[in-house]
Design a protein around this motif. Structure first.
Motif, PDB file in Angstrom:
ATOM      1  N   TYR A 132       0.663  -1.323   0.008  1.00  0.00           N
ATOM      2  CA  TYR A 132       0.007  -0.064  -0.002  1.00  0.00           C
ATOM      3  C   TYR A 132       0.929   1.335  -0.085  1.00  0.00           C
ATOM      4  N   ALA A 150       0.598  -2.490   4.715  1.00  0.00           N
ATOM      5  CA  ALA A 150      -0.199  -1.856   4.694  1.00  0.00           C
ATOM      6  C   ALA A 150       0.230  -0.282   4.603  1.00  0.00           C
ATOM      7  N   SER A 168       0.572  -4.450   9.465  1.00  0.00           N
ATOM      8  CA  SER A 168      -0.408  -3.445   9.430  1.00  0.00           C
ATOM      9  C   SER A 168       0.074  -2.081   9.516  1.00  0.00           C
ATOM     10  N   LEU A 169      -0.841  -1.284   9.475  1.00  0.00           N
ATOM     11  CA  LEU A 169      -0.455   0.377   9.283  1.00  0.00           C
ATOM     12  C   LEU A 169       0.636   0.773  10.222  1.00  0.00           C
ATOM     13  N   VAL A 184      -0.250 -11.752  11.667  1.00  0.00           N
ATOM     14  CA  VAL A 184      -0.852 -10.545  11.526  1.00  0.00           C
ATOM     15  C   VAL A 184      -0.016  -9.573  12.517  1.00  0.00           C
ATOM     16  N   GLY A 186       0.075  -6.325  14.283  1.00  0.00           N
ATOM     17  CA  GLY A 186      -0.858  -4.968  14.299  1.00  0.00           C
ATOM     18  C   GLY A 186      -0.388  -3.613  14.142  1.00  0.00           C
ATOM     19  N   ALA A 187      -1.418  -2.839  13.915  1.00  0.00           N
ATOM     20  CA  ALA A 187      -1.092  -1.507  13.581  1.00  0.00           C
ATOM     21  C   ALA A 187       0.007  -0.901  14.567  1.00  0.00           C
ATOM     22  N   VAL A 200      -1.041 -13.452  16.266  1.00  0.00           N
ATOM     23  CA  VAL A 200      -1.292 -12.220  16.061  1.00  0.00           C
ATOM     24  C   VAL A 200      -0.471 -11.244  16.921  1.00  0.00           C
ATOM     25  N   TYR A 202       1.673  -7.622  18.435  1.00  0.00           N
ATOM     26  CA  TYR A 202       1.445  -6.320  18.346  1.00  0.00           C
ATOM     27  C   TYR A 202       2.400  -5.503  19.477  1.00  0.00           C
ATOM     28  N   ARG A 210      -1.972 -13.686  20.787  1.00  0.00           N
ATOM     29  CA  ARG A 210      -2.756 -14.811  20.472  1.00  0.00           C
ATOM     30  C   ARG A 210      -2.490 -15.749  19.084  1.00  0.00           C
ATOM     31  N   TYR A 218      -8.984 -10.217   9.322  1.00  0.00           N
ATOM     32  CA  TYR A 218      -8.143  -9.252  10.113  1.00  0.00           C
ATOM     33  C   TYR A 218      -8.351  -7.843   9.752  1.00  0.00           C
ATOM     34  N   LEU A 219      -9.191  -7.695   8.594  1.00  0.00           N
ATOM     35  CA  LEU A 219      -9.668  -6.331   8.143  1.00  0.00           C
ATOM     36  C   LEU A 219     -10.982  -5.777   8.978  1.00  0.00           C
TER      37      LEU A 219
HETATM   38  C1  LIG Z   1      -3.988  -6.725  15.563  1.00  0.00           C
HETATM   39  C2  LIG Z   1      -5.499  -6.447  14.960  1.00  0.00           C
HETATM   40  C3  LIG Z   1      -5.646  -7.218  13.792  1.00  0.00           C
HETATM   41  C4  LIG Z   1      -6.659  -6.808  16.067  1.00  0.00           C
HETATM   42  O1  LIG Z   1      -6.297  -8.027  16.929  1.00  0.00           O
HETATM   43  P1  LIG Z   1      -7.402  -8.394  17.904  1.00  0.00           P
HETATM   44  O2  LIG Z   1      -6.599  -9.565  18.644  1.00  0.00           O
HETATM   45  O3  LIG Z   1      -8.768  -8.856  17.323  1.00  0.00           O
HETATM   46  O4  LIG Z   1      -7.795  -7.280  18.969  1.00  0.00           O
HETATM   47  P2  LIG Z   1      -8.962  -6.619  19.255  1.00  0.00           P
HETATM   48  O5  LIG Z   1      -9.496  -5.774  18.420  1.00  0.00           O
HETATM   49  O6  LIG Z   1     -10.123  -7.618  19.715  1.00  0.00           O
HETATM   50  O7  LIG Z   1      -8.517  -5.861  20.661  1.00  0.00           O
HETATM   51  C5  LIG Z   1      -7.912  -6.621  21.535  1.00  0.00           C
HETATM   52  C6  LIG Z   1      -7.033  -5.569  22.470  1.00  0.00           C
HETATM   53  O8  LIG Z   1      -6.000  -5.284  21.748  1.00  0.00           O
HETATM   54  C7  LIG Z   1      -5.669  -3.973  21.639  1.00  0.00           C
HETATM   55  N1  LIG Z   1      -5.095  -3.720  20.362  1.00  0.00           N
HETATM   56  C8  LIG Z   1      -5.512  -4.151  18.922  1.00  0.00           C
HETATM   57  N2  LIG Z   1      -4.732  -4.019  18.127  1.00  0.00           N
HETATM   58  C9  LIG Z   1      -3.647  -3.423  18.810  1.00  0.00           C
HETATM   59  C10 LIG Z   1      -2.531  -2.694  18.107  1.00  0.00           C
HETATM   60  N3  LIG Z   1      -2.260  -2.608  16.880  1.00  0.00           N
HETATM   61  N4  LIG Z   1      -1.511  -1.982  19.055  1.00  0.00           N
HETATM   62  C11 LIG Z   1      -1.693  -2.037  20.420  1.00  0.00           C
HETATM   63  N5  LIG Z   1      -2.982  -2.508  20.939  1.00  0.00           N
HETATM   64  C12 LIG Z   1      -3.713  -3.219  20.231  1.00  0.00           C
HETATM   65  C13 LIG Z   1      -7.045  -3.154  21.683  1.00  0.00           C
HETATM   66  O9  LIG Z   1      -7.016  -1.890  21.953  1.00  0.00           O
HETATM   67  C14 LIG Z   1      -7.413  -3.971  22.790  1.00  0.00           C
HETATM   68  O10 LIG Z   1      -7.269  -3.779  24.026  1.00  0.00           O
HETATM   69  P3  LIG Z   1      -8.245  -3.937  25.260  1.00  0.00           P
HETATM   70  O11 LIG Z   1      -8.291  -5.334  25.452  1.00  0.00           O
HETATM   71  O12 LIG Z   1      -7.166  -3.277  26.479  1.00  0.00           O
HETATM   72  O13 LIG Z   1      -9.469  -3.358  25.133  1.00  0.00           O
HETATM   73  C15 LIG Z   1      -5.822  -4.923  14.830  1.00  0.00           C
HETATM   74  O14 LIG Z   1      -5.952  -4.048  16.061  1.00  0.00           O
HETATM   75  C16 LIG Z   1      -4.823  -4.481  13.775  1.00  0.00           C
HETATM   76  O15 LIG Z   1      -3.742  -3.501  14.388  1.00  0.00           O
HETATM   77  N6  LIG Z   1      -5.084  -4.269  12.758  1.00  0.00           N
HETATM   78  C17 LIG Z   1      -4.575  -3.684  11.450  1.00  0.00           C
HETATM   79  C18 LIG Z   1      -5.294  -2.904  10.594  1.00  0.00           C
HETATM   80  C19 LIG Z   1      -4.865  -2.400   9.464  1.00  0.00           C
HETATM   81  O16 LIG Z   1      -3.641  -2.128   9.379  1.00  0.00           O
HETATM   82  N7  LIG Z   1      -5.433  -2.184   8.522  1.00  0.00           N
HETATM   83  C20 LIG Z   1      -5.296  -2.121   7.269  1.00  0.00           C
HETATM   84  C21 LIG Z   1      -4.796  -2.938   6.355  1.00  0.00           C
HETATM   85  S1  LIG Z   1      -4.613  -2.848   4.769  1.00  0.00           S
END
Ligand SMILES: CC(C)(COP(=O)(O)OP(=O)(O)OC[C@H]1O[C@@H](n2cnc3c(N)ncnc32)[C@H](O)[C@@H]1OP(=O)(O)O)[C@@H](O)C(=O)NCCC(=O)NCCS
Length: 219
Positions: A132, A150, A168-169, A184, A186-187, A200, A202, A210, A218-219
């Protein structure tokens, strides 16, 4: 070669791929294919021609295809369906003129580089990957197939990323780390040491929070 291609996909990600193909200037988009939107619908200035069966029925008119589905696993499923209907159809790459491919770098078929993406010296990007805007993979690195970087995701040199994984981002991976397949990151994460497959992770430093199954959303 007439360079007539079709873009498979008609959602938001497809708009970004269409823009990349248009600016690349190597191909003429004959239309779009989609499994859900009806044939005859216009999307982003192009007609939806049908689904993968269209390719088999009009093979002599179409020189290539690119799959514009953002989710790595879903994209692989579409590639498999297209290949089963039309085994000899080439998958083309799309490279925005504002992207940079350094000497010795290689892109696999079906891969998209959006504006500002950088693939640095001797790096190999696999098939059907998406870099991206402003994603960057530094020298001597290697990604598997169906990998996403991303917007703003970067790696140092000598990094390995397995098939179907996502940076991710704004996530960063320092030089020489290995990220397994179906993982994955995380962002905003900073990967300082190897992260295994099917995970996963981050945070800074990134830690595994996990496990993750192949194809999990994951989106
Ligand atoms: C990592 C990810 C996939 C989600 O993972 P998940 O296990 O489903 O996480 P959840 O949304 O259930 O959140 C669980 C906890 O982790 C935290 N968390 C989620 N992503 C995080 C990240 N990237 N960094 C720090 N903390 C994060 C949440 O705030 C939440 O905290 P809490 O329990 O204290 O409320 C997602 O957060 C992410 O980063 N996605 C990337 C999005 C992206 O880049 N999109 C563009 C793609 S082109």
């Amino acid at each position: 070669m007439k360079n007539n291609i079709v873009v498979f996909g008609a959602g938001g990600h497809a708009k970004a791929v269409i823009d990349t193909v248009e600016r690349h200037g190597q191909y003429r988009i004959a239309g779009l294919l989609d499994s859900y939107k009806a044939a005859g619908t216009d999307v982003y200035g192009y007609r939806i021609l049908g689904s993968e069966q269209y390719l088999a029925d009009h093979r002599e008119e179409i020189d290539g295809v690119i799959v514009a589905i953002g989710d790595n696993w879903a994209r692989a499923g579409i590639v498999a369906r297209i290949t089963s209907h039309c085994p000899d159809i080439p998958f083309v790459t799309a490279v925005h003129p504002g992207a940079w491919i350094a000497r010795g770098a290689v892109l696999g078929q079906g891969t998209v580089l959006m504006a500002g993406a950088v693939v640095n010296s001797d790096t190999v990007i696999g098939e059907h990957c998406v870099l991206y805007p402003n994603a960057s993979v530094d020298h001597d690195s290697r990604t598997g197939d169906y990998v996403t970087l991303a917007p703003g995701a970067t790696t140092g040199g000598n990094v390995t990323i397995g098939d179907f994984s996502v940076l991710s981002l704004g996530a960063n991976a320092i030089h020489s780390v290995r990220i397994g397949e179906h993982t994955v990151i995380g962002a905003g994460a900073t990967v300082l040491s190897d992260i295994g497959g099917y995970a996963v992770a981050y945070g800074t430093p990134a830690v595994v929070v996990r496990s993750r199954a192949a194809g999990e959303r994951y989106l």
